[in-house]
Structures are given as C-alpha cells and as structure tokens.
Scaffold this motif. Sequence first.
Motif, PDB file in Angstrom:
ATOM      1  N   GLY A 491       8.573  -6.620   2.236  1.00 56.38           N
ATOM      2  CA  GLY A 491       8.452  -5.302   2.858  1.00 56.38           C
ATOM      3  C   GLY A 491       7.602  -4.320   2.096  1.00 56.38           C
ATOM      4  N   LEU A 492       6.997  -4.750   0.998  1.00 59.27           N
ATOM      5  CA  LEU A 492       6.175  -3.843   0.193  1.00 59.27           C
ATOM      6  C   LEU A 492       4.778  -3.769   0.800  1.00 59.27           C
ATOM      7  CD1 LEU A 492       6.784  -2.204  -2.360  1.00 59.27           C
ATOM      8  CD2 LEU A 492       5.700  -4.014  -3.696  1.00 59.27           C
ATOM      9  N   ASN A 493       4.405  -2.579   1.237  1.00 59.72           N
ATOM     10  CA  ASN A 493       3.123  -2.422   1.931  1.00 59.72           C
ATOM     11  C   ASN A 493       2.554  -1.042   1.616  1.00 59.72           C
ATOM     12  OD1 ASN A 493       0.944  -2.858   3.665  1.00 59.72           O
ATOM     13  ND2 ASN A 493       2.053  -2.065   5.431  1.00 59.72           N
ATOM     14  N   VAL A 494       2.308  -0.788   0.329  1.00 62.12           N
ATOM     15  CA  VAL A 494       1.796   0.519  -0.090  1.00 62.12           C
ATOM     16  C   VAL A 494       0.430   0.407  -0.764  1.00 62.12           C
ATOM     17  CG1 VAL A 494       4.106   1.469  -0.353  1.00 62.12           C
ATOM     18  CG2 VAL A 494       3.001   0.376  -2.317  1.00 62.12           C
ATOM     19  N   ALA A 516       7.463   3.460  -0.503  1.00 63.70           N
ATOM     20  CA  ALA A 516       8.467   2.467  -0.153  1.00 63.70           C
ATOM     21  C   ALA A 516       9.747   2.786  -0.900  1.00 63.70           C
ATOM     22  CB  ALA A 516       7.983   1.062  -0.487  1.00 63.70           C
ATOM     23  N   THR A 517      10.865   2.498  -0.262  1.00 63.95           N
ATOM     24  CA  THR A 517      12.181   2.649  -0.886  1.00 63.95           C
ATOM     25  C   THR A 517      12.899   1.315  -0.801  1.00 63.95           C
ATOM     26  OG1 THR A 517      13.127   3.390   1.217  1.00 63.95           O
ATOM     27  CG2 THR A 517      12.348   5.086  -0.302  1.00 63.95           C
ATOM     28  N   MET A 518      13.654   1.019  -1.849  1.00 63.75           N
ATOM     29  CA  MET A 518      14.376  -0.247  -1.888  1.00 63.75           C
ATOM     30  C   MET A 518      15.651  -0.127  -1.076  1.00 63.75           C
ATOM     31  SD  MET A 518      15.276  -2.612  -5.168  1.00 63.75           S
ATOM     32  CE  MET A 518      15.526  -4.375  -4.942  1.00 63.75           C
ATOM     33  N   GLN A 519      15.867  -1.087  -0.187  1.00 61.34           N
ATOM     34  CA  GLN A 519      17.058  -1.134   0.647  1.00 61.34           C
ATOM     35  C   GLN A 519      17.638  -2.533   0.547  1.00 61.34           C
ATOM     36  OE1 GLN A 519      15.748   0.048   4.514  1.00 61.34           O
ATOM     37  NE2 GLN A 519      15.473   2.201   3.948  1.00 61.34           N
ATOM     38  N   SER A 525       8.743   0.188   3.787  1.00 65.10           N
ATOM     39  CA  SER A 525       7.506   0.930   3.525  1.00 65.10           C
ATOM     40  C   SER A 525       7.202   1.869   4.674  1.00 65.10           C
ATOM     41  CB  SER A 525       6.332  -0.048   3.333  1.00 65.10           C
ATOM     42  OG  SER A 525       6.538  -0.866   2.203  1.00 65.10           O
ATOM     43  N   VAL A 526       6.714   3.046   4.334  1.00 69.39           N
ATOM     44  CA  VAL A 526       6.275   4.038   5.323  1.00 69.39           C
ATOM     45  C   VAL A 526       4.831   4.381   5.005  1.00 69.39           C
ATOM     46  CG1 VAL A 526       6.636   6.331   6.290  1.00 69.39           C
ATOM     47  CG2 VAL A 526       8.605   4.973   5.539  1.00 69.39           C
ATOM     48  N   THR A 527       3.955   4.086   5.945  1.00 68.21           N
ATOM     49  CA  THR A 527       2.520   4.285   5.703  1.00 68.21           C
ATOM     50  C   THR A 527       1.910   5.359   6.570  1.00 68.21           C
ATOM     51  OG1 THR A 527       2.018   2.519   7.282  1.00 68.21           O
ATOM     52  CG2 THR A 527       2.223   1.892   4.971  1.00 68.21           C
ATOM     53  N   SER A 528       2.703   5.963   7.445  1.00 66.73           N
ATOM     54  CA  SER A 528       2.174   7.054   8.266  1.00 66.73           C
ATOM     55  C   SER A 528       3.307   7.968   8.644  1.00 66.73           C
ATOM     56  CB  SER A 528       1.487   6.518   9.531  1.00 66.73           C
ATOM     57  OG  SER A 528       2.440   5.884  10.368  1.00 66.73           O
TER      58      SER A 528
END
Length: 1000
Positions: A491-494, A516-519, A525-528
């Motif tokens: 899920g890492l997409n930064v 990105a925050t670890m869950q 990841s939030v890119t927008s």
Amino acid sequence: MIVLLLAVYACTASIVRGEGASALAGFHHTAWRVTDGAPPDIWAMAQGPRGYLWLGTGSGLYRFDGLSFERYVASNGEPLKSTNITSLKFTASGDLWIGYYEGGVSVLHDGHLKHYGVRDGVPPGMVPALETDAQGSGVWVAARGGLAHFDGQRWQAADENQWGYPTRRADWVLRDAKGTLWAATGDAVVHLDASTHRFRPFGKDHVGLNAVLANAPDGRVWVSDETKGTRPLESNGDAPLLRERFAKRLLFDREGNIWGTDAVRGGVFRTNVATASTTNPQVFASAQGLSADIAVPIIQDEEGNIWVGTNLGLDRFRATNFFPASDAPSIPNATPLLVANERGEVWTIEGTALSRIVGTRPAPVLTLPRRVRSAYCDPNGIVWISDLDGLLRVEQGRITHIPWPHEDWKDAVVAYGSDAGGGLWLSVFNYGVFRYTEGEWTAQAIDPDEANAAASAIATAADGSMWFGVSRDRLVHRTVAGSRVYGASDGLNVGGIATLRADGAAVLVGGELGYATMQGDSFKSVTSLPASNAITQVSGIVRTKDGDLWLNASRGVIRIRQADATRSSAAVPDPPEYKLYDFNDGLPGVALQSQPAPTLATDLEGRVWVSTNRGIVWADPASMRVNRVPPLVNIKAAYSDRPMTDLLNVRVPGSAPNIRIAYSALNLSAPERVQFRYRLAGLEDRWVDADSRREAAYSHLSPGHYRFEVLAANEDNVWSPQAASLDIEVIPGFVETTAFRVAAAIGVAALALAAYLVRMRLLASAFRTRLRERLEERERIARELHDTLLQSIQGLILRFQAIANRIPVSDPNRAGIESALDRADQVMAAGRERVRDLRTSEATAGDLDEAFARIARDLSFDHAVRFKISTGGAQRELACETREEVYGIGREALLNAFRHADASHIDLVLDYGIEAFRLSVRDDGKGFDPRMAMTFERSAHFGLRGMHERARRVSGRLDIETGDGRGTTISLIVPARSAYESPGWRSLRWMRGIFGGGSV
C-alpha cells in the motif's frame, strides 16, 4: 437594478503584490489598485445587508463582491445627486443613505433614488458622516453647515433653541452601544440627553476641527482630531493616548485594537488599547504595499476583515493563522532551519544564530562559527549541526567539533536519526548509513537487499525499532528480530520518501506524491485531495495532541481533522476533507525540499511550527481563526443562444443547443477559495462538485421543467444554508411537440402504406404479366393441338369412316371398325374439351355472367334444364388469377349439375360484395351423399378436389350443401383483398388519390 461590470479582479496577481510586505503582524494584506480595476478616490465605505462592500468614490457609487467591482446605476437609470460621495450608511431596513461633497443626501430604496437638499431641510456643505437614530428608521446628517435629523417624514435642523446644539457645524455624528447620539461640533463633543432631547457638552476636553468619533468595546467613545490626536473622551480631560496620531477615520476591531487612517503621515496605523500609551503603533503605508498613502475610510466586515479605501485603490487586511517566529528581517541567501525533537523542544537557526524557542519567540543560545548546511535535535536535547568542516555537537551551550571521516561527507548528509542507546545515525549520499557513538563511525546495513543503501528519512519508534526510507516506495523496518521491507504491494505509494514520523504505534510517511499512514500491517496512501494538488512534495508530517494530521506540502500546510483522517481508511477510497493554509494565511513561502530534517514540528504547548524558504512560522491549532460566515450564493446570469433578461422566468427553446448558468458567491475573505456544488433537479439527483468554477453548462435538455440549485462553501468549508435556485422551462420545439409526433407518425405510416401500396401494385403488375404470359402460352398450345393433332385425328376418323362405309354391313370387320370409330369420336370430344380448358377466351372474353351463360347454353342442348343467372352488388373487375379460378369452379359446378343432378332448375348467383366476392351454384336435383363432400381429399372424385384446390389458391372458402333428394348448393367465398383487382376498402380511397390512384 442595472449593474454594469467595471472590472474583474485578478486574484493571484494582486495577492502576490501585497503578500509578504505587511508590517502588521498576524494580517495578510491584499491591494486592489486602479490598474486592477478598482475605482479611484474611495472616500466612504459600508457593508450592505447582502454582504456587498459598497464604495462611495469621487466618480460614483460602486459595490464589490470580493472579485469584481461593479458601478451601480439605479433602476431606470436614475442619476445620483452627485458623483462625488463622502459618506454612506445602511439603515436596519436595508436603505442606503448617501452623503455628498457638494452637500445634500440621497436614499436608495428598492432600487430607486430619492434626493434631499437644502430646500428640504438638509444643512448645506459637505456631508462627512451619517448615522441612524435610536429607532433605526430615521437618520442624522452631519454637514459642514450643521446637524439635522430625518424622522422618515420630514427634516428638522438641530438648532440651539429647540435642541441645544451649540453651532452651525457638525464634523461627525455617532450613536454608541447604549443608543446615545454623539456629535463633534468643531470645538467640542456633545451628546443628546435622552430625557430632555437636548444636546449637552461632554467634559472639559476641547476638540479641534475635523474630529472623528468611534465606539470602543468597553463602551467608551474615542475621538481623534488634529489638535490632540487620538484618545478616549474623559470627563476630567486626561492626556491623549496617541497624541501624534490624527485619524481621518477611526475603528475598533472585534479584538479591541485601534485602527486609523493617518491624516498626517498617511497610511494606516494599528495598536492595542492596553499598550497604546507605551508602544508605537504598527504602521502600514505605501512603502509596505498599501495602494496609496492617502487613505480615508476604514471598516471591518462581518467576516472580520479590515478594509481601507485610498485615492488609488482598495486594501484588505485579513487575520492570519500563522505568525512569524521573529520580527527580524530575513538574512539574504540564508535558509532558516527548524530543529525539533519528539519531546517538543524547538530550535531555529537563521544564518549563524542558534536560538531556542521559548513560548513563541526565539531565545538566542549562541553564535555558530559559520553558516550551516543542516541540523538535527535528538531526544536528549543535543543539537547536531552539519557544516563544511564537520559535525558540531551543541549541548547546554557548549560546542564540540567532530571532523568528517571523509572529505566527501561535508555536503552529503541527507538524513539524521538516533537510537535508543543515544547513538547518532547519519545517512550519507553514495556512502550509506552510519552510526556515531563515543567517537566511532560504524557502517550500518539497513536494506537486506541492497548493500550500502542510503536512507532519505530516518525515524525511531517508542519501542526502539527504527524505520528507514531507502528508495521510491520502499521502507525498511529494523527491529532486534530482523528487518522487514514494505513496498507498493503493502500500500505504499508516495514516491520518493522525504519524511518519516514514528508517532507511538502509528507510522507516518511523507513523499513526493503524497502521504501514507500505517494501518495494521500495511499502509494507506493518499495521493490527492479534493479540488487540489496540494498533496505533492510532503516534507513534514506530524500528529498534534488533538489527533489531527498536519502536512507541509508544495502548496502550503494541510490540516486533516482526526475524524476525516480516520474515515479515510483503506475501505474508503475517497480522499479526506482537509484545510489548506498558504500565503493567504501568513505562510511566508513554500516548504523546504530536500532537507535532512523535517519541516514540520510541534512544541510542548501543542503549537505547530513550520519551516519555509522564507522563514519559520507557528500556529496554535486550538485558536485557529475560522470564518463562520457562509457565503451568500446567487445566480448572476443564464445564457442560451443569448443572455436571458428575466431570471424569474427562464424559458429555453428546445432547439437551443445548450444553456449556461453563471453563478457566484459573496465572500470577502477569500473568494478565490470558495467551492461550489450544483445540480439540475429534473435531470440529476446527486450534487456535482464544481470546485471553484462559477459556471455550469447543460446541453440537449429534453422539454420539461427543471430547477437549477447551487451551494457554496467558504475557505473554512462552511456551506451556505440555502441553495440559490433558478427555475428553467425547456419549451419543446415544433419537432418536439405531441402534434408533430402524431403528424410524423401519421406521415411515416402513410409513407409506409404508400410504399406498401406501390409495392403491391408492382407485384400485382408483375403477377398479371406472368399470368398473361401463362394464359397466352396455354392458348398457343390449345391452338396447336386444335390445328394439328385434333384436325389430323379428325381427318383420320373421316378416312377410316369412308373405308368402313365400303365394307358390307354383314362383314364382321365393319362392326369392329365402327366400334373403334365411336371410341375415336369419344377421344376427339375429350380432346376438344381439354383444348377448351386450356383456352381462356371463355373466361376473359367478357363478363363472368356471360361466360357462365354460354356454358349453360351449350349444355342445354343435351339436357332440358331451366337455367337462371343473377348478379348482386356493383360489378367489379376480378383479379386475373381469381377470375380464372372462379370460372373453373363455376364451370365444374355447372357441368356436374347439368350432367349428374337430374335437376329441373339450376341457379347461378354472382355477388360482388364489399367485403367478399361470392359465387353460388344451386340445383334441385337428386343430390349426393354429404360424406362424399367431406372426404373429397381421399375420394376419387377429382372434380370436388379440384374445386377445393382452386378455392385455396385465391384464399377462398368452398362450401357444399347437399343430401339425397335435396339438391346441391356449391358456394365460393373469396375475400375482397384477394378477389378484386383493386382494394375495396373505402378508407383507402383518399390514399389512392394521394398516391396516384390506380389498382394494386
């Protein structure tokens, strides 16, 4: 009301001109100059009940919605009394009173102007101030020629006899919070006694000319004049607080600060009431970015903004949420550094000055030997500083120099960190990661898949484990049990990792593409973010005490509330709601990029500290300014092929290609940040997020009724409580009307029927041609048989008969020959019968009744039977095939009746009915067994079978009624569509007329 658009404000350009120059701490300044479309000579301002900022200028009346200036023209083009306006005042009912430089006043009511002058009782001379009375319906006018009151019906001058007003001059008029009316007379300040309705002087304070008055939050009235400056009115005549500040206009904001437009020095001054006597006021003039030094009106709007009008434009001061750490000017070519640790200790480095933040101000600690490259503060409060000569260790004000182990390290440190044992970790470009402790540098292999991997960010968790950002979307977690690598599959997409934060059990990652925050055991990841690309280039990330997430990104600082951050989980694909802070909110620059240390930190008090390329600022999350005034949304115009003049009755022709609707929202704080959403009820149910677009377009709308609705939200996501709406009726064009559709359907049906009729005519013509050819061929064969075979046989019979006549009668051979000749006569008769069947002349030479009559006459020579033929209906031409089959059936029936029925009467009826053609042959003979008629298909009676076959070929029905001794009736019924040469339906006669008539 007719509003003429003067100019549209170019938001970005104007803000850039004003940004960064403000000497008023905590305020963002924006200037609209004449070159931006602002009107010159702004002498008066007032905010109307709908939120517009109204401007009284030397060239007329204008209003401003935060984006554009509009010159106001009253209904029917009614002119102002003068274009040189000096005062404005709104009443509680929404009427606007206007005072003029040349004297006189006007009132704008429901779009219409009414003027008052000296003849009506208005004092002569310039009108510097207007004020409503205690009832709110009347108005007081301060003019150079005196003071007067209008009660809604008539004017009354405030004279000394009736009112106790001492002079024929009024420089200012003001009503305080208690409703008491105050006036500056030119040499004193008087107030109106509510019990006696007479003016009385206040205290012993002498007041000079051109004095102005203002209400303070504590209830006191302040005065400013050219003799004693600015001060509160005191009965004992205390010394003024701001002796050297004479204000053209005076204002107290909601926080109790004094604002004034300086009549002597020019520009604007501001100070706090509590410190006004001991500190110099803050000053903002043209040198700091004010549109001009000649400033007169100053007001505060409902959203809290301070507005100043000058002779060259309009200025706005908006309270910001971020404040500079230092008032000192920035050092040229020196990047300020923010250094902080997890304990909340914050340090700054500007040039060679190392300071520790105490409260919100930097406290100098020491001066460094030279400018530094980067710095880091470990959990023990030790500051590590990198310069060209080595590493500086600062502890309790003492500096320890540690030389670089390699010359190439001096400008290659890309990340700092520390472990639970107190060791310092450095990531060095092209060398890898090293740990320093007790004077020793030790290389560390952090990536199990790549030797000598360097880290772009380092963080240490509370459990002592360490996190390393090693490359794009690659994160290594190192524990005592080993290392684990997280990547895109987790899920890492930064993109490239710029900053890390191990905040308790949570791990926060900032990178070039987002955060990105670890869950659990993976990352979200939030890119927008909605309506923005501000999420890119995250160089700082923290979580504050209240659980909110803060990011320092390319376009500013982003705050995501805890509830929104939690809601944006892995199961929810939509990005979270957020608040963006940028230069409008006091950020002096943009986030620093490619820095070894994070650009965002929190202190012990929960304040957020931000490092930018223009300085270091702070904000208190607990006291952030929020604009709770929702924008007033309105629909400005609608366009189809031309502008709609009546927005109350929008009717759009269905033939119009599209419709465009222009809308806006009144927001004076940050109109460029207003967000919209709209929908067209009747077409769509969901709201469309329009971001900051101020126009909606629709095309190919079906006829019907629609309602366009639009909502707006201000910069703090406060939405307007009620949508602005526009009812739209799309009128069907002629081709969209029911009448047209019915006519079109009839036309299409008529064309289809016409095509069908034409097709049937062509088919019928082709069929007649083929039938004619077949009949002609049959007649040819019949002629050939008659002229050759039958004639030859007849000749042979005659010759054999001649031979037989020569043989004696007694000769037995003659009897055989006679018998053969009789048989030959029978064959000859049968041949003639078959030839007659081949020929059509009997059936086509005339009418059917004549053909059947000829058959009856021929058969009557051998059978004495009375024959009768009759017809019914209007005789019509039968179709060729039908005529042939009817003739064959009737001929067979007559032959059977004459030869086998032993009848005395035979009747034949031809009925040319509208719905069907009928043939009936009835005799009174002996009849036959009815079962024979029912089983004709299996019987050897080929006559009956042939009649039935002929009837089926023309879609007819053959009925036979008979019985022993009861005679026989044979009936043929053929539907009109098959029987006649042309259709007999009367409903199609008009169609035949339209399409050329004729038969099908």
